[in-house]
Design an enzyme around this catalytic site. Structure first.
Site, PDB file in Angstrom:
ATOM      1  N   ASP A 119      33.236  43.659  55.905  1.00 26.64           N
ATOM      2  CA  ASP A 119      34.230  43.790  54.777  1.00 26.64           C
ATOM      3  C   ASP A 119      35.130  42.733  54.661  1.00 26.64           C
ATOM      4  O   ASP A 119      35.836  42.497  55.641  1.00 26.64           O
ATOM      5  CB  ASP A 119      34.775  45.025  54.917  1.00 26.64           C
ATOM      6  N   LYS A 183      33.664  37.286  38.748  1.00 29.43           N
ATOM      7  CA  LYS A 183      33.402  38.220  37.749  1.00 29.43           C
ATOM      8  C   LYS A 183      34.656  39.040  37.305  1.00 29.43           C
ATOM      9  O   LYS A 183      35.058  39.783  38.340  1.00 29.43           O
ATOM     10  CB  LYS A 183      32.012  39.230  38.111  1.00 29.43           C
TER      11      LYS A 183
END
EC number: 2.1.1.166
Length: 227
Positions: A119, A183
């Site tokens: 992560d 994005k």
């Protein structure tokens, strides 16, 4: 051109109803079966239709060149890493090119890509990536989006938060003149982030690839030449 879909537009495929399948699942399946970019990705060997979005971004902004160091955040299933590998001519034996791909989900090997199953929000990720790169990155890219729930405002905020975290990460690992691609979903709350990005990069653009679904509010933030 990457958006040439000649031969990929098939007849409309209907999805039979099923008691075991939710309406949203049926809609997703119908969209996948009738999406020419999904068919094209399968034929071209890309792991997702998102590959064409990055190809279009490169065609527009000419970002990728050989001998680059790249970080791909939230890389699974690996479509963007595949594109980057092709564009910089990466290979497992070419030490001049480095692509570090990060995701909590495992991805299959891509030539010239070092995968880190982790992560990127974890505190030690930044130092780990810099060590893996043996320096700073030329490009940090993120096609991450939160799991959508169909509520546009909520989806917008969740994905915007991911983009903000990717941006903060990029500031730490990018070299001067490096680029950041991410994005975001349009929704009104992105202006504050855009102001932050413009303070750190010489040029900041919005771009919606033709391979992005027309009904989607997604656009790509392309930040060029870190100050």
């Amino acid at each position: 051109m990457t958006n040439n879909l000649s031969g990929y537009r098939n007849k409309f495929v209907r999805v039979k109803t099923s008691k075991k399948r939710t309406v949203s699942s049926s809609n997703w399946l119908r969209r996948q079966l009738n999406d020419p970019y999904v068919a094209k990705a399968r034929i071209d060997g890309f792991r997702s239709r998102a590959a064409y979005k990055l190809l279009e971004i490169h065609e527009k902004f000419k970002l990728f060149t050989p001998n680059m160091k790249i970080v791909d955040l939230g890389a699974a299933p690996g479509g963007w890493s595949q594109v980057a590998s092709k564009l910089i001519k990466a290979s497992d034996n070419n030490l001049n090119n480095k692509i570090i791909s990060i995701d909590v989900l495992e991805i299959e090997h891509v030539a010239g890509v070092e995968f880190v199953q982790k992560d990127f929000f974890e505190a030690d990720t930044e130092e780990l990536i810099i060590q893996a790169l043996d320096g700073r990155a030329d490009i940090v890219m993120s096609d991450m989006a939160s799991n959508t729930i169909g509520h546009k405002a909520t989806d917008h905020i969740r994905t915007l938060l991911l983009c903000e975290q990717a941006f903060e990460f990029a500031l730490k690992v990018l070299k001067p003149s490096g680029h950041f691609i991410a994005k975001i979903f349009r929704g009104g709350a992105e202006n504050e982030l855009l102001h932050k990005v413009k303070r750190e990069f010489k040029t900041v653009k919005h771009f919606k690839p033709s391979s992005s679904r027309s009904e989607s509010t997604e656009i790509y933030l392309v930040a060029l030449n870190k100050k």
